[in-house]
Design a protein around this motif. Structure first.
Motif, PDB file in Angstrom:
ATOM      1  N   ARG A   1       0.987  -1.150  -0.013  1.00 36.92           N
ATOM      2  CA  ARG A   1      -0.221   0.020   0.021  1.00 36.92           C
ATOM      3  C   ARG A   1       0.863   1.378  -0.081  1.00 36.92           C
ATOM      4  O   ARG A   1       0.644   2.232  -0.583  1.00 36.92           O
ATOM      5  CB  ARG A   1      -1.063   0.077   1.209  1.00 36.92           C
ATOM      6  N   THR A   2       1.973   1.205   0.720  1.00 36.99           N
ATOM      7  CA  THR A   2       2.793   2.484   0.790  1.00 36.99           C
ATOM      8  C   THR A   2       4.142   2.116   0.639  1.00 36.99           C
ATOM      9  O   THR A   2       4.802   0.820   0.536  1.00 36.99           O
ATOM     10  CB  THR A   2       2.948   3.123   2.388  1.00 36.99           C
ATOM     11  N   ALA A   3       4.794   3.195   0.154  1.00 39.85           N
ATOM     12  CA  ALA A   3       6.353   2.972  -0.275  1.00 39.85           C
ATOM     13  C   ALA A   3       7.301   2.595   0.905  1.00 39.85           C
ATOM     14  O   ALA A   3       7.973   1.921   0.641  1.00 39.85           O
ATOM     15  CB  ALA A   3       6.778   4.461  -0.951  1.00 39.85           C
ATOM     16  N   ARG A   4       6.568   3.195   2.089  1.00 38.74           N
ATOM     17  CA  ARG A   4       7.602   2.769   3.394  1.00 38.74           C
ATOM     18  C   ARG A   4       7.444   1.147   3.556  1.00 38.74           C
ATOM     19  O   ARG A   4       8.642   0.424   3.774  1.00 38.74           O
ATOM     20  CB  ARG A   4       6.954   3.619   4.580  1.00 38.74           C
TER      21      ARG A   4
ATOM     22  N   ALA B   1      12.104 -10.754  -9.021  1.00 36.18           N
ATOM     23  CA  ALA B   1      10.773 -10.099  -8.137  1.00 36.18           C
ATOM     24  C   ALA B   1      10.599  -8.831  -8.323  1.00 36.18           C
ATOM     25  O   ALA B   1      11.652  -7.925  -8.395  1.00 36.18           O
ATOM     26  CB  ALA B   1      10.649 -10.688  -6.717  1.00 36.18           C
ATOM     27  N   PHE B   2       9.462  -8.313  -8.491  1.00 38.01           N
ATOM     28  CA  PHE B   2       9.033  -6.773  -8.556  1.00 38.01           C
ATOM     29  C   PHE B   2       8.362  -6.553  -7.249  1.00 38.01           C
ATOM     30  O   PHE B   2       7.555  -6.859  -6.752  1.00 38.01           O
ATOM     31  CB  PHE B   2       8.412  -6.392  -9.725  1.00 38.01           C
ATOM     32  N   PHE B   3       8.893  -5.562  -6.523  1.00 39.94           N
ATOM     33  CA  PHE B   3       8.236  -4.964  -5.223  1.00 39.94           C
ATOM     34  C   PHE B   3       7.588  -3.603  -5.577  1.00 39.94           C
ATOM     35  O   PHE B   3       8.566  -2.799  -6.082  1.00 39.94           O
ATOM     36  CB  PHE B   3       9.214  -4.767  -4.179  1.00 39.94           C
ATOM     37  N   LEU B   4       6.553  -3.413  -5.506  1.00 40.72           N
ATOM     38  CA  LEU B   4       5.799  -2.298  -6.150  1.00 40.72           C
ATOM     39  C   LEU B   4       4.927  -1.725  -4.875  1.00 40.72           C
ATOM     40  O   LEU B   4       4.494  -2.445  -3.859  1.00 40.72           O
ATOM     41  CB  LEU B   4       4.739  -2.422  -7.143  1.00 40.72           C
ATOM     42  N   SER B   5       4.538  -0.262  -4.852  1.00 40.91           N
ATOM     43  CA  SER B   5       3.601   0.301  -4.015  1.00 40.91           C
ATOM     44  C   SER B   5       2.605   1.049  -4.751  1.00 40.91           C
ATOM     45  O   SER B   5       2.761   1.579  -5.914  1.00 40.91           O
ATOM     46  CB  SER B   5       4.206   1.114  -3.003  1.00 40.91           C
ATOM     47  N   LEU B   6       1.540   1.330  -4.051  1.00 45.39           N
ATOM     48  CA  LEU B   6       0.456   2.245  -4.752  1.00 45.39           C
ATOM     49  C   LEU B   6       1.109   3.491  -4.996  1.00 45.39           C
ATOM     50  O   LEU B   6       0.370   4.600  -5.670  1.00 45.39           O
ATOM     51  CB  LEU B   6      -0.815   2.233  -3.981  1.00 45.39           C
ATOM     52  N   GLU B   7       2.198   3.923  -4.307  1.00 43.31           N
ATOM     53  CA  GLU B   7       2.709   5.478  -4.204  1.00 43.31           C
ATOM     54  C   GLU B   7       3.831   5.668  -5.420  1.00 43.31           C
ATOM     55  O   GLU B   7       4.152   6.447  -5.757  1.00 43.31           O
ATOM     56  CB  GLU B   7       3.330   5.812  -3.114  1.00 43.31           C
ATOM     57  N   ASP B   8       4.045   4.329  -6.269  1.00 39.95           N
ATOM     58  CA  ASP B   8       4.952   4.517  -7.389  1.00 39.95           C
ATOM     59  C   ASP B   8       4.570   5.350  -8.367  1.00 39.95           C
ATOM     60  O   ASP B   8       3.104   5.296  -8.489  1.00 39.95           O
ATOM     61  CB  ASP B   8       5.263   2.916  -8.032  1.00 39.95           C
ATOM     62  N   ASP B   9       5.226   5.924  -9.271  1.00 40.54           N
ATOM     63  CA  ASP B   9       4.794   6.956 -10.354  1.00 40.54           C
ATOM     64  C   ASP B   9       3.873   6.059 -11.109  1.00 40.54           C
ATOM     65  O   ASP B   9       2.878   6.690 -11.572  1.00 40.54           O
ATOM     66  CB  ASP B   9       5.992   7.146 -11.021  1.00 40.54           C
TER      67      ASP B   9
ATOM     68  N   PHE C   1      -1.124   5.780 -13.284  1.00 39.23           N
ATOM     69  CA  PHE C   1      -2.000   4.794 -14.278  1.00 39.23           C
ATOM     70  C   PHE C   1      -3.013   4.056 -13.511  1.00 39.23           C
ATOM     71  O   PHE C   1      -2.689   2.998 -13.356  1.00 39.23           O
ATOM     72  CB  PHE C   1      -1.200   4.121 -15.347  1.00 39.23           C
ATOM     73  N   GLY C   2      -4.020   4.653 -12.867  1.00 42.11           N
ATOM     74  CA  GLY C   2      -5.062   3.807 -12.308  1.00 42.11           C
ATOM     75  C   GLY C   2      -4.681   3.175 -11.281  1.00 42.11           C
ATOM     76  O   GLY C   2      -5.170   1.825 -11.336  1.00 42.11           O
ATOM     77  N   SER C   3      -4.238   3.421  -9.997  1.00 41.36           N
ATOM     78  CA  SER C   3      -4.050   2.485  -9.097  1.00 41.36           C
ATOM     79  C   SER C   3      -5.430   2.830  -7.856  1.00 41.36           C
ATOM     80  O   SER C   3      -5.330   1.947  -6.713  1.00 41.36           O
ATOM     81  CB  SER C   3      -3.090   3.165  -8.056  1.00 41.36           C
ATOM     82  N   GLU C   4      -6.257   3.684  -8.620  1.00 37.68           N
ATOM     83  CA  GLU C   4      -7.511   3.862  -7.618  1.00 37.68           C
ATOM     84  C   GLU C   4      -8.305   2.577  -7.367  1.00 37.68           C
ATOM     85  O   GLU C   4      -8.803   2.135  -6.292  1.00 37.68           O
ATOM     86  CB  GLU C   4      -8.478   4.956  -8.152  1.00 37.68           C
ATOM     87  N   ARG C   5      -8.739   1.871  -8.450  1.00 43.06           N
ATOM     88  CA  ARG C   5      -9.175   0.351  -8.474  1.00 43.06           C
ATOM     89  C   ARG C   5      -8.507  -0.453  -7.644  1.00 43.06           C
ATOM     90  O   ARG C   5      -9.152  -1.183  -6.829  1.00 43.06           O
ATOM     91  CB  ARG C   5      -9.466  -0.072 -10.117  1.00 43.06           C
ATOM     92  N   LEU C   6      -7.046  -0.407  -7.822  1.00 46.17           N
ATOM     93  CA  LEU C   6      -6.385  -1.400  -6.887  1.00 46.17           C
ATOM     94  C   LEU C   6      -6.445  -1.331  -5.443  1.00 46.17           C
ATOM     95  O   LEU C   6      -6.644  -1.861  -4.665  1.00 46.17           O
ATOM     96  CB  LEU C   6      -4.986  -1.484  -7.441  1.00 46.17           C
ATOM     97  N   GLU C   7      -6.447   0.014  -5.317  1.00 42.61           N
ATOM     98  CA  GLU C   7      -6.416   0.620  -3.875  1.00 42.61           C
ATOM     99  C   GLU C   7      -7.930   0.224  -3.297  1.00 42.61           C
ATOM    100  O   GLU C   7      -8.017  -0.325  -2.148  1.00 42.61           O
ATOM    101  CB  GLU C   7      -6.277   2.127  -3.732  1.00 42.61           C
ATOM    102  N   LYS C   8      -8.936   0.199  -4.073  1.00 50.33           N
ATOM    103  CA  LYS C   8     -10.352  -0.155  -3.617  1.00 50.33           C
ATOM    104  C   LYS C   8     -10.250  -1.596  -3.082  1.00 50.33           C
ATOM    105  O   LYS C   8     -10.730  -2.234  -2.294  1.00 50.33           O
ATOM    106  CB  LYS C   8     -11.298   0.080  -4.472  1.00 50.33           C
ATOM    107  N   VAL C   9      -9.662  -2.484  -4.100  1.00 55.56           N
ATOM    108  CA  VAL C   9      -9.723  -3.955  -3.986  1.00 55.56           C
ATOM    109  C   VAL C   9      -8.667  -4.149  -2.623  1.00 55.56           C
ATOM    110  O   VAL C   9      -9.058  -5.330  -1.884  1.00 55.56           O
ATOM    111  CB  VAL C   9      -8.659  -4.555  -5.321  1.00 55.56           C
TER     112      VAL C   9
END
Length: 898
Positions: free
Chosen positions: A419-422, A580-588, A593-601
């Protein structure tokens, strides 16, 4: 139930499978010849090359020679380097010769693959260019693979920046020339600024193999190569405007991160106008919308872009008081590269650096149009399939995926989204520690210097030893990459695209040997190598047991290719590995490009702190977002190419004309035709056809003939004669002009006159072309506004550019005619002054074009000779080396006539 497409693929194979299958008979022929070529002596391999050359000269095709040439090249490589090419490497070579892009995974030996088509195509004697992404690789590959070409009786050259002209000429004359894309493009432009054929270096564009082809032909395609000269200094204006930008509020501008664009709002324009007037930058009573404000508006826009779109340590770094750009795809510094149109100066003002003056374009070309000059183009990379459509549409290149020599054993994990970069960085640090403790080497990929240094700080605090590779440490690049496969090594790298040095499990033997020899110069190098190879074998097994190289990416890039390049660093030649790829919803990418739907999930799932979502659906969703960005970028490049094609057609016409002029011995007929057209135009202007004599402006024609043709003729009296029409006037002017030029030729001597005509024609073309480039730049910057009037900007640009080109050719004829009409023999003092002016002018232009030449010692100087004093030179021959020591012929240096 299987789809029709799936069933068809199972029965007939994919198009890629069919291409692979088609090469099998050729590879069987090459393999069948292997024992025969192994039995040949070293001299016999060279004799084979001479035999092949003779057969090509006799009309045999390269395709017919391919099996024998490849067999000879394979044997040459085996003897020179101890490397026997695998069948898949031969296959890659066949695809390259056919004009395709061979997609070959990291570690499959692309450097050796290039030697096969290069050798075959060099047999024609027209030269082959092998293109690399940096000077280190060009020099390394030329030295390494030059041994193969040497064993086959061929010469190898390498081209690099600041190279002496004589050395560069030799490099281009070699059978195979290694060079970077930048140097090739710049040399093409420099050659087309030269004034004689002997000074030109490149000898045509026959066949090119482009290494890291996606980086060069896709990532850098939008960047034009520009040779420029300084213009007026506006540093105070940049500094004044830079102080205004921080005062802007969010409502004053609109930032679009998707398209990397920033514009002022109406409120912002009003605020800015008042501020500019208050600060004295905009005169009282003058609006930003007035035509006089164009320059200020342009500078303000560039200032806004510098502050809002360009980030320090991501897009550029400040080094030694200079703003140095960073290549977003490779993470390398691009020393010497500058943003055009005043943007670089705006960034310099922002960072408080010395502001360099803006430049005027002398010549330019894009990589797209440069590489389309080649009769046959090919390329190699580890990742090209995602851009196959663009390669096909713009360059006519097919993409073929070449199978690996051994099956890929790498495990590619699904993306982990936090969820977060931290939370993401905490998970990354934990994963690195786990891998490091079990001895598994880890390569951590970041997208910017800022993030690589932030992660480095995090690892330092966690007590994890590591190396950092970014634009700040680029000098140690090869060493850091070579060490990245050592037991337990942790390497943080910014954009690992096209590094050119393999990451070998257990470390790189050659680098270990060099280190050991440097540490103990007295020891026996052979003994050191044996000991290190034994140690390395044990280290390699230990790393394999730990799981091989672990590639950990901290973010998804806009382009799937860059992600695939990073992933491809692991699992070379059948080695084990993991990615492996480590990502967060705060990545550019996620944010834009549409993290809102993923955040809701994620919220619906009720994820806890530190938990990640891991599912193949997430991967597919991200790849779709990346594909969208790639598609948009492709559309931008395609549109830019359409605009550049307009200029490219004109560039080709001008460059061809220059070549024709340089090749011609006698230009008098062309000059006469130009003069005739100028006379026709003058008479048409002042004595329009189908008009009466009392409507003619004979006074104007008389003045124009004096000004343009340097002749005082009784034009007014001629026109007053009975029965005289415009054709009679043209005939009399033609006759008088021909007589005057014949008299000048007699004064100068025919040879000198021919040379003067050639030099004036070339100098005038160059001047007109520079002015035309500037006009086209201005046209390009404003033509977009025509869209508001429902007119297609591209069509508008085409039509106006064509009209401007026609006008340029008309003014070229006029200028050449006028200059030739006004030349006269000079006295000695005038000649001396002119020589000095021309030498200074040429030196300035060549400095801009970066073609400095080494001075040579004149060993045959007479007593009392002083190379700085032309009075002591005697009478050098026109084709002798110039006594000043420049290395040029006298006729091209101090003996040059205006």
């Amino acid at each position: 139930m299987l789809g029709i497409g799936t069933v068809a693929k199972k029965i007939f194979g994919t198009p890629n499978d069919r291409k692979i299958k088609a090469t099998r008979p050729l590879i069987a022929k090459i393999n069948a010849l292997e024992s025969e070529y192994q039995g040949l002596s070293d001299q016999a391999l060279i004799d084979k090359t001479n035999e092949f050359r003779a057969r090509i000269a006799g009309g045999e095709s390269l395709e017919a020679l391919l099996p024998e040439a490849f067999a000879n090249c394979r044997e040459g490589a085996r003897r020179a380097l101890g490397l026997r090419a695998f069948d898949v490497q031969l296959m890659g070579g066949i695809f390259l010769h056919q004009g395709n892009i061979a997609e070959m995974k990291t570690g499959e030996g692309k450097t050796l693959v290039a030697t096969f088509p290069a050798y075959l195509n060099a047999l024609s004697g027209k030269g082959v260019h092998i293109v690399t992404v940096n000077d280190y690789l060009a020099k390394r590959d030329a030295e390494w693979m030059g041994k193969v070409f040497g064993a086959l009786g061929m010469t190898t050259g390498v081209v690099y920046p600041q190279q002496p002209e004589s050395e560069k000429k030799t490099a281009y004359a070699a059978d195979v020339t290694y060079a970077t894309n930048n140097e090739l493009g710049f040399d093409y432009l420099r050659d087309n600024m030269k004034s004689s054929l002997e000074d030109m270096n490149q000898r045509g564009h026959n066949f090119a193999v482009v290494d890291e082809v996606d980086s060069i032909l896709i990532d850098e395609a939008r960047t034009p190569l520009i040779i420029s000269g300084p213009s007026q200094d506006r540093s105070s204006l940049y500094q004044s405007i830079d102080t205004l930008i921080p005062e802007l509020q969010d409502e004053h501008y609109k930032l679009d991160e998707k398209t990397r664009n920033v514009t002022f709002t109406e409120e912002g324009n009003e605020f800015l106008e008042n501020l500019l007037v208050t600060r004295g930058v905009l005169p009282e009573g003058q609006s930003l919308y007035d035509p006089e404000s164009t320059t200020i508006v342009h500078h303000v826009n560039q200032g806004l872009r510098a502050h809002k779109l360009f980030t320090k340590d991501k897009d550029y770094i400040v080094r030694g008081g200079d703003v140095v750009l960073i290549d977003e795809f490779t993470g390398r510094m691009m020393a010497g590269r500058r943003l055009s149109d005043g943007l670089h100066q705006a960034i310099e003002a922002k960072e408080g650096c010395t502001i360099q003056p803006e430049n005027v374009t002398l010549a330019s070309v894009t990589f797209q149009n440069y590489f389309r000059l080649y009769d046959r183009l090919s390329g190699m990379t580890g990742t090209a399939l995602t851009e196959a459509e663009e390669f096909g549409e713009i360059y006519g290149l097919g993409v073929v995926e070449v199978p690996t020599n051994r099956p890929i054993a790498r495990i590619d994990k699904d993306d982990a989204v936090y969820r977060t970069a931290r939370e993401k960085y905490e998970a990354i640090a934990s994963a690195i520690r786990t891998a490091s403790e079990k001895g598994q080497p880890t390569l951590v990929g970041t997208t910017s210097i800022e993030k690589s240094e932030m992660l480095s700080k995090l690892l330092t605090e966690a007590g994890i030893a590591h190396n950092v590779l970014n634009a700040r440490q680029h000098e140690k690049e090869a060493q850091i990459v070579a060490d990245a496969g050592r037991l337990g090594a942790v390497t943080i790298a910014t954009n690992m695209a096209g590094r050119g040095t393999d990451i070998k499990l257990g470390g790189n033997v050659d680098f270990k040997v060099m280190e050991a020899i440097a540490a103990d110069p007295e020891a026996d190098p052979e003994e050191i190598r044996k000991r290190i190879e034994a140690e390395h074998a044990a280290d390699e097994e230990a790393v394999k047991a730990a799981g091989g190289l672990f590639v950990l990416a901290t973010e998804r890039h806009e382009s799937r290719r860059i992600d695939n390049q990073l992933r491809g660093r692991s699992g070379r030649q059948g080695d084990p590995g993991k990615s492996a790829f480590f990502l967060s919803l705060e990545d550019d990418l996620m944010r834009i490009f549409g993290s809102e739907r993923l955040e809701k999930v994620l919220a619906t799932l009720g994820m806890k702190e530190g938990e990640a979502i891991i599912h193949p659906w997430v991967n597919k969703s991200l790849e779709r977002a990346q594909a969208k960005v790639e598609g948009r970028n492709f559309d931008i490049r395609k549109q830019l190419l359409k605009f550049d094609d307009v200029m490219n057609e004109q560039r080709k016409v001008i460059f061809k004309q220059r070549l024709d002029i340089m090749r011609a011995e006698d230009l008098s007929e062309i000059i006469k035709d130009m003069r005739g057209e100028v006379i026709d135009d003058l008479v048409d202007q002042y004595m329009p056809p189908k008009t009466y004599a009392d409507q003619w402006d004979t006074q104007g024609l008389y003045a124009a003939v004096i000004e343009k043709l340097n002749m005082d003729l009784p034009v007014i009296d001629w026109a007053a004669e009975d029965g005289v029409d415009d054709e009679d006037i043209v005939a009399r002017l033609d006759k008088a002009a021909d007589e005057m030029m014949a008299a000048k030729a007699a004064q100068f001597g025919p040879d000198t006159m021919r040379m003067i005509e050639k030099q004036i024609l070339l100098q005038t073309i160059d001047g007109k072309w520079r002015e035309h480039l500037l006009t086209l730049e201005h046209l390009r910057s404003v033509v977009g506004f025509r869209g508001y009037a429902q007119r297609d900007p591209l069509n508008e640009y085409k039509n106006e550019a064509f009209q401007l080109f026609e006008n340029m050719l008309d003014s070229l004829r006029m200028d050449v005619t006028q200059k030739l009409a006004q030349i006269r023999p000079m006295n000695e003092a005038e000649q001396q002054q002119l020589m000095q002016e021309m030498a200074a002018q040429r030196a300035a232009m060549m400095a801009a074009a970066d073609t400095s030449e080494p001075a040579e010692v004149n060993e045959n100087a007479a007593p009392g000779f002083d190379e700085n004093d032309p009075a002591t030179w005697g009478n050098p021959g026109r084709n002798d080396p110039c006594p000043c020591g420049s290395g040029k012929k006298f006729k091209h240096c101090h003996g040059r006539l205006a």
